[in-house]
Design a protein around this motif. Structure first.
Motif, PDB file in Angstrom:
ATOM      1  N   ILE A 182      29.259  41.323  38.851  1.00 57.02           N
ATOM      2  CA  ILE A 182      29.706  41.004  37.489  1.00 57.02           C
ATOM      3  C   ILE A 182      30.334  39.618  37.449  1.00 57.02           C
ATOM      4  O   ILE A 182      30.096  38.820  36.532  1.00 57.02           O
ATOM      5  CB  ILE A 182      30.697  42.082  36.995  1.00 57.02           C
ATOM      6  CG1 ILE A 182      29.954  43.421  36.814  1.00 57.02           C
ATOM      7  CG2 ILE A 182      31.359  41.659  35.688  1.00 57.02           C
ATOM      8  CD1 ILE A 182      30.875  44.592  36.524  1.00 57.02           C
ATOM      9  N   LYS A 183      31.143  39.337  38.477  1.00 62.69           N
ATOM     10  CA  LYS A 183      31.774  38.014  38.532  1.00 62.69           C
ATOM     11  C   LYS A 183      30.725  36.909  38.630  1.00 62.69           C
ATOM     12  O   LYS A 183      30.855  35.849  38.018  1.00 62.69           O
ATOM     13  CB  LYS A 183      32.726  37.947  39.717  1.00 62.69           C
ATOM     14  CG  LYS A 183      33.987  38.785  39.533  1.00 62.69           C
ATOM     15  CD  LYS A 183      34.879  38.658  40.751  1.00 62.69           C
ATOM     16  CE  LYS A 183      36.155  39.503  40.598  1.00 62.69           C
ATOM     17  NZ  LYS A 183      37.034  39.398  41.789  1.00 62.69           N
ATOM     18  N   ARG A 184      29.704  37.173  39.410  1.00 63.07           N
ATOM     19  CA  ARG A 184      28.657  36.156  39.566  1.00 63.07           C
ATOM     20  C   ARG A 184      27.938  35.904  38.247  1.00 63.07           C
ATOM     21  O   ARG A 184      27.676  34.758  37.860  1.00 63.07           O
ATOM     22  CB  ARG A 184      27.647  36.611  40.625  1.00 63.07           C
ATOM     23  CG  ARG A 184      26.585  35.573  40.965  1.00 63.07           C
ATOM     24  CD  ARG A 184      25.621  36.129  41.970  1.00 63.07           C
ATOM     25  NE  ARG A 184      24.869  37.254  41.419  1.00 63.07           N
ATOM     26  CZ  ARG A 184      23.824  37.112  40.593  1.00 63.07           C
ATOM     27  NH1 ARG A 184      23.429  35.906  40.217  1.00 63.07           N
ATOM     28  NH2 ARG A 184      23.199  38.176  40.140  1.00 63.07           N
ATOM     29  N   LEU A 185      27.654  36.994  37.520  1.00 66.84           N
ATOM     30  CA  LEU A 185      26.976  36.843  36.235  1.00 66.84           C
ATOM     31  C   LEU A 185      27.857  36.116  35.224  1.00 66.84           C
ATOM     32  O   LEU A 185      27.383  35.283  34.447  1.00 66.84           O
ATOM     33  CB  LEU A 185      26.576  38.222  35.694  1.00 66.84           C
ATOM     34  CG  LEU A 185      25.500  38.969  36.507  1.00 66.84           C
ATOM     35  CD1 LEU A 185      25.309  40.380  35.960  1.00 66.84           C
ATOM     36  CD2 LEU A 185      24.181  38.211  36.473  1.00 66.84           C
ATOM     37  N   ASP A 189      31.557  44.690  41.265  1.00 70.28           N
ATOM     38  CA  ASP A 189      32.501  43.704  40.726  1.00 70.28           C
ATOM     39  C   ASP A 189      32.069  42.283  41.065  1.00 70.28           C
ATOM     40  O   ASP A 189      32.157  41.378  40.225  1.00 70.28           O
ATOM     41  CB  ASP A 189      33.904  43.976  41.280  1.00 70.28           C
ATOM     42  CG  ASP A 189      34.462  45.318  40.785  1.00 70.28           C
ATOM     43  OD1 ASP A 189      33.974  45.784  39.730  1.00 70.28           O
ATOM     44  OD2 ASP A 189      35.346  45.868  41.460  1.00 70.28           O
ATOM     45  N   ASP A 190      31.625  42.106  42.301  1.00 69.95           N
ATOM     46  CA  ASP A 190      31.162  40.761  42.693  1.00 69.95           C
ATOM     47  C   ASP A 190      29.955  40.340  41.874  1.00 69.95           C
ATOM     48  O   ASP A 190      29.819  39.173  41.478  1.00 69.95           O
ATOM     49  CB  ASP A 190      30.810  40.740  44.180  1.00 69.95           C
ATOM     50  CG  ASP A 190      32.046  40.931  45.057  1.00 69.95           C
ATOM     51  OD1 ASP A 190      33.158  40.739  44.529  1.00 69.95           O
ATOM     52  OD2 ASP A 190      31.880  41.267  46.256  1.00 69.95           O
TER      53      ASP A 190
END
Length: 387
Positions: free
Chosen positions: A320-323, A317-318
């Motif tokens: 994905i959030k970063r991307l 999840d982290d």
């Protein structure tokens, strides 16, 4: 008018008197002598029985003159010139004068002439006098050098300019730190009356004290001393002040009586309670008994466990959030660039429109000028027709 006759004039008169007997005239000591006849005639007047002057034609003057000169050598007359020296356009007047004076001296009697023994004796005396003068000059030079102050560092005499430190002279280039060899100026630390820089002086003082050197009474450290111009008399190199350094005798090496290892072999090895237990069998040479022997020893070594590296799972999840965040920033940058491009395009359109308006205005002004010119031309024609 003076009646005093100089020596040169007397020689010239004597030469002319001798040459007149052979129908020759001598008026100078130059060109009158350059054909060889005058000098040969004068020599013949002194030695008429030695050679026949009348038979000489002087077609080969050098050959005829050589006969006369051989006669002079035979009678020991000192010759200052050779025949070829006369056969020049203008012989050397001083040499000719000396030559003629020597002949005149011979004609007056009591002529000693050339004596080889006397010549060698005079030469020997002259050489002895020259040698004596050279020795005296060398002695004076050495005395002058000895009178100069000697550099305390290199021992050479100082002839130009001397520095002074603790009362002792130094060359300009020789006054250096005794530790690091750095040139010193104006002031330095004095340790045992020798110059040191700040750091080396303190280290040298402590080292000398540690080696047993005792400084003079009242001296507790290196003394700051001025470096000045040497004006006093020469002195010997600085003496050792304080008590001398006592060298410590090194202990003599003792003969080792430790057993000498010959071979080693591990018999057993196992782990126990976090330790590695090894049984080692050694063969040694024991100098006490002078024989080989076997011994068994056990060695216990702690086992160091390598720390376990824990791998941290990556949070999807982290990631994905970063991307998504990166994508959002990229879109914002692209949008900003598009806005800047649109603003630039609007500016260019506005600039183009303004230029077109200016161009139209200029064309209108040109048309007005043409119309005005046409009207002026018509008025001019009307005036001409009225006239």
């Amino acid at each position: 008018m003076s009646n005093i006759v100089t020596g040169e004039e007397a020689v010239l008169m004597w030469s002319n008197m001798r040459a007149n007997c052979y129908n020759l005239n001598v008026t100078d000591f130059g060109s009158c002598w350059n054909d060889g006849r005058v000098v040969t005639a004068i020599i013949h007047s002194l030695f008429p029985k030695e050679f026949d002057y009348n038979s000489m034609t002087f077609k080969e003057p050098l050959k005829d003159m050589q006969v006369a000169f051989d006669c002079l050598k035979k009678h020991g007359v000192i010759i200052y010139m050779e025949p070829q020296d006369f056969l020049m356009k203008k012989p050397d007047t001083k040499s000719v004068t000396l030559f003629a004076a020597e002949l005149m001296k011979y004609s007056q009697g009591n002529y000693e002439g050339y004596d080889e023994k006397k010549f060698e004796e005079a030469k020997r005396k002259r050489l002895e006098e020259e040698k004596k003068e050279e020795e005296e000059a060398a002695k004076r030079k050495q005395d002058a050098i000895d009178a100069l102050p000697k550099c305390t560092a290199c021992g050479q005499p100082i002839s130009v300019y001397a520095y002074e430190f603790c009362g002792y002279p130094y060359h300009d280039t020789c006054i250096k730190c005794n530790g690091c060899n750095k040139p010193l100026r104006f002031k330095a630390l004095a340790v045992n009356e020798k110059p040191y820089c700040e750091l080396c002086g303190r280290n040298a003082f402590q080292k000398m004290k540690a080696d047993g050197w005792v400084p003079p009474e009242g001296v507790r450290g290196p003394v700051q001393t001025r470096i000045g111009t040497y004006t006093g008399e020469k002195k010997a190199p600085p003496p050792q002040t304080g008590k001398p350094v006592v060298k410590k005798e090194e202990p003599k090496p003792t003969t080792s009586k430790e057993p000498e290892l010959i071979s080693r072999k591990t018999v057993d090895s196992h782990k126990e309670g976090g330790f590695l237990i090894e049984t080692i069998e050694e063969i040694i040479f024991d100098p006490a008994i002078g024989k080989k022997k076997k011994r068994t020893i056990k060695r216990k070594t702690a086992i160091k466990e390598e720390p376990k590296v824990e791998t941290k799972a990556v949070d999807e999840d982290d990631e994905i959030k970063r991307l998504e965040e990166e994508q959002r920033k990229l879109e914002e940058e692209m949008k900003k660039e598009e806005e800047e491009q649109e603003a630039e395009l609007r500016r260019l359109e506005e600039e183009t429109r303004r230029q077109e308006e200016e161009l139209k205005k200029m064309e209108a002004e040109d048309n007005d000028d043409d119309e005005l010119a046409r009207i002026e031309a018509e008025l001019a024609k009307l005036k001409e027709s009225d006239a």
